[in-house]
Write an enzyme that holds these catalytic residues in place. Sequence first.
Site, PDB file in Angstrom:
ATOM      1  N   HIS A   1      -2.317   7.984   6.748  1.00 25.35           N
ATOM      2  CA  HIS A   1      -1.392   8.836   5.984  1.00 25.35           C
ATOM      3  C   HIS A   1      -2.114  10.051   5.418  1.00 25.35           C
ATOM      4  O   HIS A   1      -1.591  11.165   5.462  1.00 25.35           O
ATOM      5  CB  HIS A   1      -0.789   8.061   4.807  1.00 25.35           C
ATOM      6  CG  HIS A   1       0.412   7.245   5.156  1.00 25.35           C
ATOM      7  ND1 HIS A   1       1.585   7.809   5.584  1.00 25.35           N
ATOM      8  CD2 HIS A   1       0.630   5.909   5.120  1.00 25.35           C
ATOM      9  CE1 HIS A   1       2.474   6.852   5.808  1.00 25.35           C
ATOM     10  NE2 HIS A   1       1.917   5.681   5.538  1.00 25.35           N
TER      11      HIS A   1
ATOM     12  N   HIS B   1      -4.304   1.982   7.745  1.00 27.19           N
ATOM     13  CA  HIS B   1      -2.941   2.527   7.738  1.00 27.19           C
ATOM     14  C   HIS B   1      -2.812   3.627   6.679  1.00 27.19           C
ATOM     15  O   HIS B   1      -2.285   4.713   6.950  1.00 27.19           O
ATOM     16  CB  HIS B   1      -1.941   1.393   7.480  1.00 27.19           C
ATOM     17  CG  HIS B   1      -0.515   1.834   7.403  1.00 27.19           C
ATOM     18  ND1 HIS B   1       0.397   1.584   8.408  1.00 27.19           N
ATOM     19  CD2 HIS B   1       0.163   2.534   6.461  1.00 27.19           C
ATOM     20  CE1 HIS B   1       1.566   2.113   8.074  1.00 27.19           C
ATOM     21  NE2 HIS B   1       1.449   2.695   6.895  1.00 27.19           N
ATOM     22  N   GLU B   2      -3.305   3.339   5.475  1.00 33.92           N
ATOM     23  CA  GLU B   2      -3.171   4.322   4.383  1.00 33.92           C
ATOM     24  C   GLU B   2      -4.052   5.551   4.637  1.00 33.92           C
ATOM     25  O   GLU B   2      -3.668   6.674   4.326  1.00 33.92           O
ATOM     26  CB  GLU B   2      -3.502   3.689   3.029  1.00 33.92           C
ATOM     27  CG  GLU B   2      -2.618   2.507   2.631  1.00 33.92           C
ATOM     28  CD  GLU B   2      -1.127   2.759   2.762  1.00 33.92           C
ATOM     29  OE1 GLU B   2      -0.684   3.923   2.679  1.00 33.92           O
ATOM     30  OE2 GLU B   2      -0.388   1.782   2.980  1.00 33.92           O
TER      31      GLU B   2
ATOM     32  N   CYS C   1       5.915   0.255   7.361  1.00 32.29           N
ATOM     33  CA  CYS C   1       5.543   1.406   6.537  1.00 32.29           C
ATOM     34  C   CYS C   1       6.745   1.764   5.674  1.00 32.29           C
ATOM     35  O   CYS C   1       7.863   1.796   6.179  1.00 32.29           O
ATOM     36  CB  CYS C   1       5.173   2.581   7.441  1.00 32.29           C
ATOM     37  SG  CYS C   1       4.770   4.085   6.530  1.00 32.29           S
ATOM     38  N   LEU C   2       6.502   2.036   4.393  1.00 34.84           N
ATOM     39  CA  LEU C   2       7.612   2.366   3.497  1.00 34.84           C
ATOM     40  C   LEU C   2       8.308   3.660   3.923  1.00 34.84           C
ATOM     41  O   LEU C   2       9.466   3.872   3.577  1.00 34.84           O
ATOM     42  CB  LEU C   2       7.125   2.484   2.052  1.00 34.84           C
ATOM     43  CG  LEU C   2       6.562   1.190   1.443  1.00 34.84           C
ATOM     44  CD1 LEU C   2       6.071   1.434   0.021  1.00 34.84           C
ATOM     45  CD2 LEU C   2       7.601   0.072   1.461  1.00 34.84           C
TER      46      LEU C   2
ATOM     47  N   GLN D   1       3.277   9.909   0.445  1.00 34.22           N
ATOM     48  CA  GLN D   1       4.552   9.186   0.500  1.00 34.22           C
ATOM     49  C   GLN D   1       5.409   9.413  -0.733  1.00 34.22           C
ATOM     50  O   GLN D   1       6.593   9.075  -0.734  1.00 34.22           O
ATOM     51  CB  GLN D   1       4.304   7.688   0.721  1.00 34.22           C
ATOM     52  CG  GLN D   1       3.800   7.414   2.136  1.00 34.22           C
ATOM     53  CD  GLN D   1       3.556   5.944   2.363  1.00 34.22           C
ATOM     54  OE1 GLN D   1       2.541   5.416   1.929  1.00 34.22           O
ATOM     55  NE2 GLN D   1       4.485   5.277   3.018  1.00 34.22           N
TER      56      GLN D   1
ATOM     57  N   GLY E   1       0.833  -1.198   0.000  1.00 32.17           N
ATOM     58  CA  GLY E   1       0.000   0.000   0.000  1.00 32.17           C
ATOM     59  C   GLY E   1       0.864   1.242   0.000  1.00 32.17           C
ATOM     60  O   GLY E   1       2.023   1.204   0.431  1.00 32.17           O
TER      61      GLY E   1
HETATM   62 ZN   LIG Z   1       2.719   3.812   5.697  1.00 30.69          ZN
END
Ligand SMILES: [Zn+2]
Length: 183
Positions: free
Chosen positions: A150, A146-147, A104-105, A50, A45
Site C-alpha cells: 500500500h 501487504h501493508e 483488503c479493506l 487507506q 492491518g
Molecule cells: Zn489492503
Amino acid sequence: MVSPICIYGNPVLRKKSIPVSTVTEDIRQLVNQMMDAMYAEEGIGLAAEQIGRTESIFVLDVPSDADKNEQGLPYNPGVPMPQAFLNPEIIGASDAMETADEGCLSFPKLYVAVTRPAEVVLRYMNLQGQITVLSAKGLLARAIQHELDHLNGVLLVDHMSPAAKLRHAVRLKLLKKQGRDRG
Ligand SMILES: [Zn+2]
C-alpha cells in the site's frame, strides 16, 4: 468520527508514501485514527493511504496466536500488538514462498490468492522514534508485505492473475466506480 476507508478507484491508493521525519503529536493522532478505522472494519492491518493520507505508516493488529509451530508455540513471540510501523522497509526475505488468500479493506469482500516470501525482515521506526528490526513469518509476514505494498501504491488487484481478474471483473469494476465517486 471514524475515518472512512478509501476504496479501490480512489487515486490516493496509488500514491507513494512520504517518510516521516519525527514523531509529532500530529503523527500520534494519525496513528490513533488509523487504529480506529482498522478496528471499525475489523481489519488486522491498515496503511495511511487507506484513510487518504500519504505518510509512510501502517498499523497492524495480527493475533499473536495466528500461526503456531509444531510445538504449539506462536511463530512471532514477543511482537507487541497493536503496533504502528513508520518508514517501514523490508531488508530481508526468505527464498521460500507461501500462497494464501488475502483480503483488503479497500476491496471489500474480495479474496485473492497471493504468493509472497514466507519470512521477511522489516526495519522501521516505532512511535517512540526508535529504529527497530523485526523478523516475521506466517500471517504477520504476509500482513507486513501487504501493508508495505500500500505504501508503494501497489494493490491487491496487482497480484491477481489474468484469470482471477477476469473472474472478478464485475466486482472490480463496481468497486472502482464506488471508489472514484467517493474519493
Ligand atoms: Zn489492503
